[in-house]
Design a protein around this motif. Sequence first.
Motif, PDB file in Angstrom:
ATOM      1  N   LEU A 179       1.248  -1.027  -0.250  1.00 31.29           N
ATOM      2  CA  LEU A 179      -0.134   0.047   0.119  1.00 31.29           C
ATOM      3  C   LEU A 179       0.910   1.375  -0.030  1.00 31.29           C
ATOM      4  CD1 LEU A 179      -2.793   1.183  -0.195  1.00 31.29           C
ATOM      5  CD2 LEU A 179      -2.687   1.352   2.776  1.00 31.29           C
ATOM      6  N   GLU A 180       1.967   1.287   1.175  1.00 31.15           N
ATOM      7  CA  GLU A 180       2.783   2.233   0.883  1.00 31.15           C
ATOM      8  C   GLU A 180       3.558   2.409  -0.860  1.00 31.15           C
ATOM      9  OE1 GLU A 180       6.860   4.226   3.422  1.00 31.15           O
ATOM     10  OE2 GLU A 180       5.611   2.530   3.866  1.00 31.15           O
ATOM     11  N   THR A 181       3.556   1.649  -1.229  1.00 33.94           N
ATOM     12  CA  THR A 181       4.619   1.579  -2.563  1.00 33.94           C
ATOM     13  C   THR A 181       3.780   2.262  -3.614  1.00 33.94           C
ATOM     14  OG1 THR A 181       6.063  -0.326  -1.923  1.00 33.94           O
ATOM     15  CG2 THR A 181       5.453   0.239  -4.265  1.00 33.94           C
ATOM     16  N   ALA A 182       2.467   1.778  -3.445  1.00 33.05           N
ATOM     17  CA  ALA A 182       1.056   2.572  -4.095  1.00 33.05           C
ATOM     18  C   ALA A 182       1.175   4.052  -4.437  1.00 33.05           C
ATOM     19  CB  ALA A 182      -0.023   1.956  -4.549  1.00 33.05           C
ATOM     20  N   THR A 183       1.352   4.169  -2.662  1.00 38.25           N
ATOM     21  CA  THR A 183       0.803   5.287  -2.250  1.00 38.25           C
ATOM     22  C   THR A 183       1.718   6.694  -2.909  1.00 38.25           C
ATOM     23  OG1 THR A 183      -1.129   4.873  -0.614  1.00 38.25           O
ATOM     24  CG2 THR A 183      -0.238   7.051  -0.354  1.00 38.25           C
ATOM     25  N   ARG A 184       3.081   6.090  -3.069  1.00 32.63           N
ATOM     26  CA  ARG A 184       4.584   6.853  -3.414  1.00 32.63           C
ATOM     27  C   ARG A 184       4.405   6.953  -4.761  1.00 32.63           C
ATOM     28  NH1 ARG A 184       9.154   4.469   0.534  1.00 32.63           N
ATOM     29  NH2 ARG A 184       8.425   5.344   2.207  1.00 32.63           N
ATOM     30  N   GLU A 185       4.317   6.264  -5.207  1.00 35.10           N
ATOM     31  CA  GLU A 185       3.974   5.540  -7.330  1.00 35.10           C
ATOM     32  C   GLU A 185       2.958   6.809  -7.429  1.00 35.10           C
ATOM     33  OE1 GLU A 185       5.361   5.340 -10.733  1.00 35.10           O
ATOM     34  OE2 GLU A 185       6.111   5.095  -8.797  1.00 35.10           O
ATOM     35  N   ARG A 186       1.946   7.007  -7.013  1.00 33.25           N
ATOM     36  CA  ARG A 186       0.785   7.570  -7.297  1.00 33.25           C
ATOM     37  C   ARG A 186       0.290   9.249  -6.646  1.00 33.25           C
ATOM     38  NH1 ARG A 186      -2.402   5.564  -4.442  1.00 33.25           N
ATOM     39  NH2 ARG A 186      -3.453   3.830  -5.763  1.00 33.25           N
ATOM     40  N   GLU A 187       1.650   9.340  -5.606  1.00 34.21           N
ATOM     41  CA  GLU A 187       2.191  10.956  -5.629  1.00 34.21           C
ATOM     42  C   GLU A 187       3.441  11.509  -6.255  1.00 34.21           C
ATOM     43  OE1 GLU A 187       3.234  10.609  -1.290  1.00 34.21           O
ATOM     44  OE2 GLU A 187       1.614  10.148  -1.132  1.00 34.21           O
ATOM     45  N   LEU A 189       3.655  10.217  -9.536  1.00 33.19           N
ATOM     46  CA  LEU A 189       2.632  10.148 -10.755  1.00 33.19           C
ATOM     47  C   LEU A 189       1.743  11.716 -10.653  1.00 33.19           C
ATOM     48  CD1 LEU A 189       1.063   7.259 -12.246  1.00 33.19           C
ATOM     49  CD2 LEU A 189       3.333   8.576 -13.147  1.00 33.19           C
ATOM     50  N   ALA A 190       1.212  11.732  -9.335  1.00 36.50           N
ATOM     51  CA  ALA A 190       0.288  13.263  -9.167  1.00 36.50           C
ATOM     52  C   ALA A 190       1.332  14.443  -9.225  1.00 36.50           C
ATOM     53  CB  ALA A 190      -0.312  13.391  -8.322  1.00 36.50           C
ATOM     54  N   ARG A 191       2.335  14.340  -9.077  1.00 34.33           N
ATOM     55  CA  ARG A 191       3.173  15.611  -8.962  1.00 34.33           C
ATOM     56  C   ARG A 191       4.083  15.977 -10.654  1.00 34.33           C
ATOM     57  NH1 ARG A 191       5.544  13.140  -4.451  1.00 34.33           N
ATOM     58  NH2 ARG A 191       7.002  12.272  -6.115  1.00 34.33           N
ATOM     59  N   ASP A 192       3.878  14.841 -11.208  1.00 31.39           N
ATOM     60  CA  ASP A 192       4.241  14.748 -12.939  1.00 31.39           C
ATOM     61  C   ASP A 192       3.417  15.377 -13.568  1.00 31.39           C
ATOM     62  OD1 ASP A 192       6.612  14.187 -11.633  1.00 31.39           O
ATOM     63  OD2 ASP A 192       6.716  12.232 -12.739  1.00 31.39           O
ATOM     64  N   ILE A 193       2.122  14.650 -12.950  1.00 34.28           N
ATOM     65  CA  ILE A 193       0.753  15.170 -14.500  1.00 34.28           C
ATOM     66  C   ILE A 193       0.195  16.461 -14.180  1.00 34.28           C
ATOM     67  CG2 ILE A 193      -1.762  14.590 -14.348  1.00 34.28           C
ATOM     68  CD1 ILE A 193      -0.818  11.906 -14.376  1.00 34.28           C
ATOM     69  N   HIS A 194       0.268  16.810 -12.748  1.00 37.24           N
ATOM     70  CA  HIS A 194       0.419  17.888 -11.916  1.00 37.24           C
ATOM     71  C   HIS A 194       1.278  19.372 -12.894  1.00 37.24           C
ATOM     72  CE1 HIS A 194      -0.787  22.103  -9.842  1.00 37.24           C
ATOM     73  NE2 HIS A 194      -2.176  20.662  -9.655  1.00 37.24           N
ATOM     74  N   ASP A 195       2.136  18.889 -12.578  1.00 33.48           N
ATOM     75  CA  ASP A 195       3.075  19.933 -13.116  1.00 33.48           C
ATOM     76  C   ASP A 195       3.101  19.996 -14.780  1.00 33.48           C
ATOM     77  OD1 ASP A 195       3.911  20.641 -10.154  1.00 33.48           O
ATOM     78  OD2 ASP A 195       5.346  19.013 -10.673  1.00 33.48           O
ATOM     79  N   SER A 196       2.761  19.306 -15.275  1.00 35.04           N
ATOM     80  CA  SER A 196       2.820  19.110 -17.059  1.00 35.04           C
ATOM     81  C   SER A 196       1.011  18.782 -17.548  1.00 35.04           C
ATOM     82  CB  SER A 196       3.856  18.514 -17.458  1.00 35.04           C
ATOM     83  OG  SER A 196       3.164  17.365 -16.918  1.00 35.04           O
ATOM     84  N   VAL A 197       0.782  17.831 -17.524  1.00 35.47           N
ATOM     85  CA  VAL A 197      -0.195  17.905 -18.352  1.00 35.47           C
ATOM     86  C   VAL A 197      -1.712  18.483 -17.866  1.00 35.47           C
ATOM     87  CG1 VAL A 197      -1.850  16.139 -19.343  1.00 35.47           C
ATOM     88  CG2 VAL A 197       0.085  15.649 -18.652  1.00 35.47           C
ATOM     89  N   GLY A 234      -6.258  11.181  -8.156  1.00 37.64           N
ATOM     90  CA  GLY A 234      -6.630  11.023  -7.050  1.00 37.64           C
ATOM     91  C   GLY A 234      -7.022   9.981  -6.265  1.00 37.64           C
ATOM     92  N   THR A 235      -6.953   9.050  -6.900  1.00 38.86           N
ATOM     93  CA  THR A 235      -8.557   7.971  -6.825  1.00 38.86           C
ATOM     94  C   THR A 235      -7.345   7.100  -5.341  1.00 38.86           C
ATOM     95  OG1 THR A 235      -9.030   7.309  -8.661  1.00 38.86           O
ATOM     96  CG2 THR A 235      -9.136   5.699  -7.102  1.00 38.86           C
ATOM     97  N   PRO A 236      -8.152   6.767  -3.886  1.00 40.84           N
ATOM     98  CA  PRO A 236      -7.619   6.482  -2.861  1.00 40.84           C
ATOM     99  C   PRO A 236      -7.393   5.420  -3.077  1.00 40.84           C
ATOM    100  CG  PRO A 236      -9.619   6.862  -2.688  1.00 40.84           C
ATOM    101  CD  PRO A 236      -9.436   7.526  -3.849  1.00 40.84           C
TER     102      PRO A 236
END
Length: 267
Positions: A179-187, A189-197, A234-236
Amino acid sequence: MKIEAPLWRAIAIFRVVALGYAAVLIARNHSAYQHPLGGGAVLAVMAGWTGVAIEIFRDPARRRWPFLAADLGIAVLCLLATGLVETQANLAGGSANLSSSWVAAPVLAWAVQGGKRWGITAAVLISLADFGLRGLYAGHLSQTTFNGTVLLLMAGMVVGHMAKLARVAETRLAHAIALETATRERERLARDIHDSVLQVLALVQRRGGELGGEAAELGRLAGDQEAALRSLIGTPAASVEPGEADLRLLLSPHSSSSVSVATPATP
């Protein structure tokens, strides 16, 4: 599981120590045996099987019930061999079995493999063999016999319960790490997508609305895609107990350019 490896190593060490203790008792009492060579033969069987068991314990694929059943059977036979080696007077006096505490090793192995119920089952089977030996050759059961039975039952119950708790703890730890690994990967990706796409889509939506016409339709589509991406990143992560449902997972897909879904950080 990895948590079982130290438990099997501990049982292997116990076998060696218990074998050494049995060897000391046999060496000390061999002159009083009815058949002194029989004591050495039983000790040789226990030593040989200890080596086999230690080798098998190293391979999880071979630590199966057929081997554990054979392990228990050999322990019972070594225990019953006491009636052929010891004198009836010594048995009546409460002398120790030839196998001594070595017979507890199968109880521990059954407890680690199957839990406390199987550990108790192995302890009961060995105790019945001991009761039969004492009743046949000695005619009565001594306090020492009862004490040994109680210790075997306690060992099977406690070790089996500890093995079960260790497996549960390992499973929960693996789930928490995943769960922690998935959360870190999601965060990430969220940073990358938020900063660009997301910034590009938001700009297209805003400029399309300002220009109007076909550009407005393009802006609307860009806004829908922005909302979909925000919902995706943002899907938990699901971390609920079996039989329960996290409503965040059901509500988040309904967000759009005109609908904003706000959920708490926990299920």
